[in-house]
Design a protein around this motif. Structure first.
Motif, PDB file in Angstrom:
ATOM      1  N   HIS A  81       0.527  -1.093  -0.099  1.00 29.48           N
ATOM      2  CA  HIS A  81       0.010  -0.306   0.094  1.00 29.48           C
ATOM      3  C   HIS A  81       0.999   1.323  -0.149  1.00 29.48           C
ATOM      4  O   HIS A  81       2.045   1.027   0.556  1.00 29.48           O
ATOM      5  CB  HIS A  81      -1.013   0.107   1.092  1.00 29.48           C
ATOM      6  CG  HIS A  81      -1.904  -1.361   1.114  1.00 29.48           C
ATOM      7  ND1 HIS A  81      -1.348  -2.310   1.793  1.00 29.48           N
ATOM      8  CD2 HIS A  81      -2.952  -1.455   1.377  1.00 29.48           C
ATOM      9  CE1 HIS A  81      -2.008  -3.388   1.753  1.00 29.48           C
ATOM     10  NE2 HIS A  81      -3.219  -2.548   1.185  1.00 29.48           N
ATOM     11  N   SER A  82      -0.036   2.366  -0.794  1.00 31.08           N
ATOM     12  CA  SER A  82       1.018   3.311  -0.068  1.00 31.08           C
ATOM     13  C   SER A  82       1.554   4.184   0.827  1.00 31.08           C
ATOM     14  O   SER A  82       0.769   4.004   1.850  1.00 31.08           O
ATOM     15  CB  SER A  82       0.548   4.677  -0.786  1.00 31.08           C
ATOM     16  OG  SER A  82       1.197   5.932  -1.127  1.00 31.08           O
ATOM     17  N   TYR A 110       7.771   8.656  -7.185  1.00 27.46           N
ATOM     18  CA  TYR A 110       7.958   8.939  -6.194  1.00 27.46           C
ATOM     19  C   TYR A 110       9.485   9.189  -6.814  1.00 27.46           C
ATOM     20  O   TYR A 110      10.074   8.272  -7.160  1.00 27.46           O
ATOM     21  CB  TYR A 110       7.926   8.369  -5.378  1.00 27.46           C
ATOM     22  CG  TYR A 110       8.234   9.048  -4.455  1.00 27.46           C
ATOM     23  CD1 TYR A 110       7.812  10.318  -2.930  1.00 27.46           C
ATOM     24  CD2 TYR A 110       9.834   8.463  -3.481  1.00 27.46           C
ATOM     25  CE1 TYR A 110       9.260  10.659  -2.151  1.00 27.46           C
ATOM     26  CE2 TYR A 110       9.527   8.749  -2.497  1.00 27.46           C
ATOM     27  CZ  TYR A 110       9.573  10.052  -1.677  1.00 27.46           C
ATOM     28  OH  TYR A 110      10.188  10.381  -0.440  1.00 27.46           O
ATOM     29  N   VAL A 126       3.561   7.155  -3.177  1.00 29.51           N
ATOM     30  CA  VAL A 126       2.341   7.079  -4.474  1.00 29.51           C
ATOM     31  C   VAL A 126       1.383   7.071  -4.640  1.00 29.51           C
ATOM     32  O   VAL A 126       0.484   7.472  -5.541  1.00 29.51           O
ATOM     33  CB  VAL A 126       2.520   5.872  -5.056  1.00 29.51           C
ATOM     34  CG1 VAL A 126       4.572   5.044  -5.549  1.00 29.51           C
ATOM     35  CG2 VAL A 126       2.555   4.404  -3.954  1.00 29.51           C
ATOM     36  N   TYR A 129      -1.722   6.190  -6.622  1.00 36.49           N
ATOM     37  CA  TYR A 129      -2.174   5.741  -7.318  1.00 36.49           C
ATOM     38  C   TYR A 129      -2.525   3.822  -6.610  1.00 36.49           C
ATOM     39  O   TYR A 129      -1.465   3.305  -5.663  1.00 36.49           O
ATOM     40  CB  TYR A 129      -0.615   5.249  -8.221  1.00 36.49           C
ATOM     41  CG  TYR A 129      -0.329   4.205  -8.580  1.00 36.49           C
ATOM     42  CD1 TYR A 129      -0.442   4.776 -10.326  1.00 36.49           C
ATOM     43  CD2 TYR A 129       0.599   3.397  -8.656  1.00 36.49           C
ATOM     44  CE1 TYR A 129      -0.183   3.795 -10.876  1.00 36.49           C
ATOM     45  CE2 TYR A 129       0.989   2.669 -10.345  1.00 36.49           C
ATOM     46  CZ  TYR A 129       0.851   2.681 -11.283  1.00 36.49           C
ATOM     47  OH  TYR A 129       0.687   1.991 -12.341  1.00 36.49           O
ATOM     48  N   ILE A 158       0.914  -1.903  -6.091  1.00 36.25           N
ATOM     49  CA  ILE A 158       0.584  -1.347  -5.153  1.00 36.25           C
ATOM     50  C   ILE A 158      -1.170  -1.278  -5.022  1.00 36.25           C
ATOM     51  O   ILE A 158      -1.481  -1.165  -5.725  1.00 36.25           O
ATOM     52  CB  ILE A 158       0.323   0.358  -5.050  1.00 36.25           C
ATOM     53  CG1 ILE A 158       2.060   0.383  -5.563  1.00 36.25           C
ATOM     54  CG2 ILE A 158       0.208   1.368  -4.263  1.00 36.25           C
ATOM     55  CD1 ILE A 158       3.129  -0.532  -4.073  1.00 36.25           C
TER      56      ILE A 158
END
Length: 161
Positions: A81-82, A110, A126, A129, A158
């Protein structure tokens, strides 16, 4: 070139003295002594001509340092996950690192900088996204030098929280 001309000259003198020894049937001590001296000089010059012109050593050249970065996780099966932090092992000649996270469409999501010794932390910053990303590493000895790409790219997925 001068050395080879000297060898040729001493070789001709050695041949002439050898003829003198052969004609005297080895009974002239001066001829035998001159032949031994010229033979020694000829050997010394020929060894010097072959070894001093090219510097060949039995030591092999120093290999370039191996730059290896490997993940501490399995990127093929885990979904991230972000904001997650990924840890990588590094065995490189560099002390400072830059990494880019790029989407599957080639968009840079990034770019981060870090330094480490055997452990690098990468933040998956991110935003919103969702999808596959590629992480690429670059290394340098400090932030003032140009960063060079380190072989190996890492892919992960992600997902939304």
């Amino acid at each position: 070139m001068k050395r080879y001309l000297m060898i040729a000259g001493v070789g001709i003198a050695f041949a002439a003295v050898s003829l003198w020894v052969w004609l005297s049937r080895g009974k002239s001590a001066a001829a035998v002594r001159a032949k031994y001296r010229l033979g020694g000089i000829l050997l010394s010059l020929s060894v010097a001509a072959t070894t001093l012109t090219s510097c060949v050593s039995c030591y092999s050249p120093v290999d370039e340092p191996t730059n290896i970065i490997s993940p501490k996780f399995d990127t093929s099966t885990t979904v991230y996950h972000s904001g997650d932090v990924l840890n990588f092992y590094e065995d490189t000649a560099y002390s400072h690192f830059k990494y880019t996270i790029v989407s599957d469409k080639g968009e840079t999501l990034y770019t981060g900088r870090t330094f480490g010794s055997y452990n690098i932390e990468v933040v998956l910053a991110v935003g919103d996204y969702v999808g596959p990303v590629t992480i690429t590493f670059y290394g340098a000895n400090d932030y003032q030098h140009e960063f060079k790409k380190i072989d190996g790219e890492f892919n992960c997925i992600i997902d939304a929280r």
